[in-house]
Enzyme design. Sequence first.
Site, PDB file in Angstrom:
ATOM      1  N   TYR A 134      -1.847   2.118  10.889  1.00 14.92           N
ATOM      2  CA  TYR A 134      -2.060   1.379   9.622  1.00 14.92           C
ATOM      3  C   TYR A 134      -0.636   1.739   9.012  1.00 14.92           C
ATOM      4  O   TYR A 134      -0.008   0.731   8.206  1.00 14.92           O
ATOM      5  CB  TYR A 134      -3.237   1.779   8.874  1.00 14.92           C
ATOM      6  CG  TYR A 134      -3.550   1.276   7.459  1.00 14.92           C
ATOM      7  CD1 TYR A 134      -3.840  -0.109   7.354  1.00 14.92           C
ATOM      8  CD2 TYR A 134      -3.083   2.001   6.162  1.00 14.92           C
ATOM      9  CE1 TYR A 134      -3.843  -0.744   6.150  1.00 14.92           C
ATOM     10  CE2 TYR A 134      -3.280   1.602   5.169  1.00 14.92           C
ATOM     11  CZ  TYR A 134      -3.560  -0.042   5.103  1.00 14.92           C
ATOM     12  OH  TYR A 134      -3.679  -0.507   3.889  1.00 14.92           O
ATOM     13  N   SER A 190       0.882  -1.287   0.019  1.00 12.67           N
ATOM     14  CA  SER A 190       0.017   0.003   0.180  1.00 12.67           C
ATOM     15  C   SER A 190       0.958   1.149  -0.050  1.00 12.67           C
ATOM     16  O   SER A 190       2.077   1.334   0.350  1.00 12.67           O
ATOM     17  CB  SER A 190      -0.887   0.161   1.289  1.00 12.67           C
ATOM     18  OG  SER A 190      -1.407   1.060   1.436  1.00 12.67           O
TER      19      SER A 190
END
Length: 237
Positions: free
Chosen positions: A142, A129
């Site tokens: 995250y 990501s």
Amino acid sequence: MTGAGSGLGKSLAIKYSQSGSHVCLLGRTKTTLMNTASQLDGESSIYELDVTDKTNIEHVTESIIRVHGSIDCWVNNAGIGIFKPVIELTEEDVNRTIDTNLIGTIFCTQEVLKVMHRQKKGCFINIISNSGKVVKKMESVYSASKFGVRGFTEALAIECQDLNINILSAYMGNMITNLWRTTPSNEQRDSYMHPDRVAELIFESAKHQKDIQEENINVINHNIKKSLEINRKPIGE
């Protein structure tokens, strides 16, 4: 393929199945894995796997080798996202995010790397990501987990630089998946990529990567940028 029950994992499973690969679908929920399997063109196997459970990973890896004999490519895709202000994150939120995204990737890689050492070949695709490169509001833990996976992956590539084991890191922008707990606006959705398209880009990059030690693929807002950052020479030089 971890996290094969939905989103990018499901799209990658479909893409690899179309190429003729036998796909091992790994995930915590058997029903979602069965749904993915029903959409594949070729053969597949289903294994219930919790990437935070090292013993479970050991047993699943042993089972795959016992049945299929080898692991040609392992995709570390399983992940969760909990998006809150730092002060609102619970201890469980923090532990679940780090355990699934970072520690799960490490545990799976440790077991599969033993197999690839014995085979003297293999490939890892780590789905990281863009949050592993750029921090955003509400993504503190995250992003921390994804920066951790990025560092782990780059170090792994260095350890594997004298082996016939390839490493591909995928950094994606926002996709239309169930990672988001709130429904994106129409304007936001227009900028999000479909996981099928991202899977196609990752698959094509991995297919042409056989003579390169480590490659990064960045997919953001429908644009693709590829870079070689760890080892710029062909394997074996």
